[in-house]
Scaffold this active site. Structure first.
Site, PDB file in Angstrom:
ATOM      1  N   LYS A  94       0.829  -1.216   0.000  1.00 61.02           N
ATOM      2  CA  LYS A  94       0.000   0.000   0.000  1.00 61.02           C
ATOM      3  C   LYS A  94       0.858   1.259   0.000  1.00 61.02           C
ATOM      4  O   LYS A  94       0.837   2.065   0.940  1.00 61.02           O
ATOM      5  CB  LYS A  94      -0.960   0.042   1.195  1.00 61.02           C
ATOM      6  CG  LYS A  94      -2.016  -1.050   1.193  1.00 61.02           C
ATOM      7  CD  LYS A  94      -3.004  -0.877   2.333  1.00 61.02           C
ATOM      8  CE  LYS A  94      -4.032  -1.981   2.383  1.00 61.02           C
ATOM      9  NZ  LYS A  94      -3.463  -3.304   2.758  1.00 61.02           N
TER      10      LYS A  94
HETATM   11  O1  6AU Z   1      -9.196 -11.736   5.852  1.00 67.99           O
HETATM   12  P1  6AU Z   1      -8.443 -10.864   6.837  1.00 67.99           P
HETATM   13  O2  6AU Z   1      -9.312  -9.842   7.505  1.00 67.99           O
HETATM   14  O3  6AU Z   1      -7.661 -11.677   7.820  1.00 67.99           O
HETATM   15  O4  6AU Z   1      -7.317 -10.098   5.990  1.00 67.99           O
HETATM   16  C1  6AU Z   1      -7.606  -9.128   5.022  1.00 67.99           C
HETATM   17  C2  6AU Z   1      -6.362  -8.736   4.273  1.00 67.99           C
HETATM   18  C3  6AU Z   1      -5.280  -8.093   5.130  1.00 67.99           C
HETATM   19  C4  6AU Z   1      -5.429  -6.610   4.885  1.00 67.99           C
HETATM   20  O5  6AU Z   1      -4.186  -5.942   4.970  1.00 67.99           O
HETATM   21  C5  6AU Z   1      -5.977  -6.556   3.452  1.00 67.99           C
HETATM   22  O6  6AU Z   1      -6.676  -7.786   3.266  1.00 67.99           O
HETATM   23  N1  6AU Z   1      -6.905  -5.427   3.160  1.00 67.99           N
HETATM   24  C6  6AU Z   1      -6.707  -4.555   2.067  1.00 67.99           C
HETATM   25  C7  6AU Z   1      -5.797  -4.815   0.955  1.00 67.99           C
HETATM   26  C8  6AU Z   1      -5.688  -6.120   0.359  1.00 67.99           C
HETATM   27  O7  6AU Z   1      -5.258  -3.931   0.356  1.00 67.99           O
HETATM   28  C9  6AU Z   1      -7.488  -3.405   1.927  1.00 67.99           C
HETATM   29  C10 6AU Z   1      -8.619  -3.233   2.749  1.00 67.99           C
HETATM   30  O8  6AU Z   1      -9.391  -2.309   2.593  1.00 67.99           O
HETATM   31  N2  6AU Z   1      -8.859  -4.154   3.715  1.00 67.99           N
HETATM   32  C11 6AU Z   1      -8.050  -5.248   3.944  1.00 67.99           C
HETATM   33  O9  6AU Z   1      -8.361  -6.055   4.825  1.00 67.99           O
HETATM   34  O10 6AU Z   1      -4.026  -8.566   4.662  1.00 67.99           O
END
Ligand code: 6AU
Length: 264
Positions: A94
């Site tokens: 990011k």
């Molecule tokens: O399924 P989780 O909640 O354990 O993990 C979600 C993953 C984490 C966050 O850093 C990422 O998705 N993420 C991102 C990304 C991919 O950019 C953006 C966002 O808005 N929310 C989010 O959870 O690795």
């Protein structure tokens, strides 16, 4: 807007960034639209998880800066697994700074991200200079890398979603550089048109949330109703007793939703 019903492969020809086109074709060939968020804290756990879920995923998403013992060998081992199981590596750094700074962050430091990642992502807040900076880093690495712009987020109260005009402005910035940017981190599909890929985090069977603002939707809702293209699943898979079995379950749910969507 109604969800895009074209197949991933049918859309690939219109995608100018080669990684984005490859991802779309890979998903149809491997029959998976699953990305695992490998949010573990040691290299051994990361490689073990990548090997276990590798057969089921299109993309392995990493946070290299949460791995306490990351070395260049970690990246080399991940690349070997990615090639063996045919998935892409997405380093979820990011980027969020001025162009000159992201050149150094993407190309250098401990992680030398553009030397091994296929996909990187960036916030739109700094303006188009961030994409110019990432382009410099990618070109000097001499590899194919695709960028995703964060157009929306999954967390409660996030400003990308709360501020009217943010998402359209992020999309407008992204689509001016289609050879570099192939899509979005977003909670829905269709942003930027059929040639853009939406990848959605905050996915868990049963929905719900966590204590720190994460908000979950189901694979069916994300791919079917919201029309996104790729589900990103972290804790739903790596915290499961059997991550490979959980990955298979999410893969099947995401794929079934995609197939239903294509039937219109
Ligand atoms: O399924 P989780 O909640 O354990 O993990 C979600 C993953 C984490 C966050 O850093 C990422 O998705 N993420 C991102 C990304 C991919 O950019 C953006 C966002 O808005 N929310 C989010 O959870 O690795």
């Amino acid at each position: 807007a109604a969800p895009v019903t074209k197949t991933y492969t049918a859309r690939a020809a219109g995608v100018k960034n080669s990684v984005g086109a490859r991802l779309l074709r890979l998903m149809d060939t491997k029959r998976t639209n699953l990305s695992v968020a490998a949010d573990v804290t040691t290299a051994a756990e990361l490689l073990r998880l990548a090997a276990a879920v590798g057969p089921h995923i299109a993309v392995l998403k990493t946070h290299a800066d949460t791995v306490s013992d990351w070395t260049d060998d970690t990246a080399t081992a991940l690349r070997l697994l990615a090639d063996e199981h045919d998935f892409l590596l997405f380093e979820d750094r990011k980027f969020a700074d001025i162009g000159n700074t992201v050149v150094a962050q993407a190309g250098g430091g401990l992680h030398k991200i553009v030397n091994w990642a296929d996909i990187i992502n960036a916030h739109a807040v700094p303006g188009p200079g961030i994409l110019s900076g990432l382009r410099v880093a990618v070109e000097s690495a001499g590899r194919s890398v695709g960028v995703l712009v964060l157009a929306q987020m999954s967390s409660a109260g996030n400003l990308a979603t709360a501020l009217p005009g943010y998402t359209p402005a992020a999309v407008a910035m992204a689509v001016t550089e289609p050879d570099l940017v192939f899509g979005f981190i977003a909670m829905e599909g269709g942003l930027g048109g059929e040639a853009c890929v939406s990848m959605t985090p905050g996915v868990k069977m049963g929905g719900g949330g966590d204590a720190l603002g994460q908000q979950y939707a189901t694979p069916d809702r994300v791919v079917g109703t919201a029309g996104s293209d790729v589900i990103i699943v972290g804790r739903g898979i790596y915290k499961a007793d059997d991550p490979a079995a959980a990955a298979k379950e999410y893969r099947e749910a995401g794929w079934a939703a995609y197939e239903r969507r294509c039937r219109g």
